[in-house]
Enzyme design. Sequence first.
Site, PDB file in Angstrom:
ATOM      1  N   ARG A 255       0.859  -1.179   0.000  1.00  0.00           N
ATOM      2  CA  ARG A 255       0.000   0.000   0.000  1.00  0.00           C
ATOM      3  C   ARG A 255       0.899   1.234   0.000  1.00  0.00           C
ATOM      4  NH1 ARG A 255      -1.179   2.680   4.480  1.00  0.00           N
ATOM      5  NH2 ARG A 255      -1.087   0.879   5.888  1.00  0.00           N
ATOM      6  N   HIS A 259      -3.165   4.524   4.926  1.00  0.00           N
ATOM      7  CA  HIS A 259      -4.328   3.646   5.082  1.00  0.00           C
ATOM      8  C   HIS A 259      -5.599   4.337   4.588  1.00  0.00           C
ATOM      9  CE1 HIS A 259      -7.026   0.692   6.811  1.00  0.00           C
ATOM     10  NE2 HIS A 259      -7.618   1.641   7.523  1.00  0.00           N
ATOM     11  N   TYR A 268       4.712   4.880  11.288  1.00  0.00           N
ATOM     12  CA  TYR A 268       5.029   3.457  11.407  1.00  0.00           C
ATOM     13  C   TYR A 268       5.814   2.883  10.227  1.00  0.00           C
ATOM     14  CZ  TYR A 268       0.687   3.217   8.625  1.00  0.00           C
ATOM     15  OH  TYR A 268      -0.290   3.391   7.673  1.00  0.00           O
TER      16      TYR A 268
END
Length: 359
Positions: A255, A259, A268
């Site tokens: 990805r 998100h 992260y």
Amino acid sequence: MSSDQRDAASATMRVLDEAGDLADGADRPDADGLLAGYRQLVHGRRLNELAGALVRQGRLAVYPSSRGQEACQVACAAALSEGDWLFPTYRDAVAIATRGVDPVEVLSMLKGDWHCGYDAARHRVAPQATPLATQLLHAVGVAHAARLKGEDTVVMALCGDGATSEGDFHEACNFAAVFAAPVVFFVQNNKYAISVPLARQSVAPSLASKAVGYGMPGVRVDGNDLAALSTVLGDAVERGRRGAGPTLVEADTYRVEAHTNADDATRYRTADEVDEWAGRDPLTRVSAYLRGVGVLDDDIEAEFTTDADRMAARVREGLGVDVAPDPGELFAHVYATPTQQLVQQRAALQAEFDVEEAR
């Protein structure tokens, strides 16, 4: 499970390498079919870009982008026949559009409409599921029912790596394997369940290897290689159609964007990691191969881009139309046959509106 099946669950199947060259030992893909798939990739990338822009403009509430995963999106939809079913997640707008659903309808739920935006039965595309893995149980139910009725329907059940940590994933895989349901469990392993990396979810050698415990084939495939995905998913669909049961396919992908627009991915993961995967772009890989075999040129590329821009303009216009709310729809789809209480509530609400209009 045979040794060949165990090998497929741990090795990563590939047809085109990251430079767009034919991988060692791979058969040449059908160039015309790959060109058609590339057109869908261009449309899918444009839809991702458009939806992101609409979020920033306040015209969509949220959008979970599948940028970097477009090959997975296109291949899973293209592998299905008209009578098959697709069970998507919240990140699978491109797959739904590739299946033939109007992108305006695909995105209308994210605009804030009360329903999924399209006729699920007509398109044989289930509503996009936000809860992780719940749609897998529904997919298996549809597949099992089709098998009991003697239909040749196959169900493509989509999920991400995070969903494989859910109990519903286990229940769906176990039931499908025991009853030989014609389901393809397609896991788009994009490395993060929001912010949780794969290493914190599973220590299995691959997610495809989880199929061993259920007694079904598991195949790991390069999720940025449209040619490989088309082969693997096509074989899995055909296996289900001939009554051989379910298959678990894991796509190794990434990805590239956050998100959703509400996520800060820099908390992260590193920019270097994102850049590395951006260099494995599924569009440039297919484009390089097609140009190398003389099937794609600047004129065809421009034609695909123009078509995608037209689609984007139509979607912007469609999503910009304000639809007058109909309060009666609150009661329309609660039960197939409305209960007496619902009939009374609807009548009471209508009476209030009649009074207001008469003033």
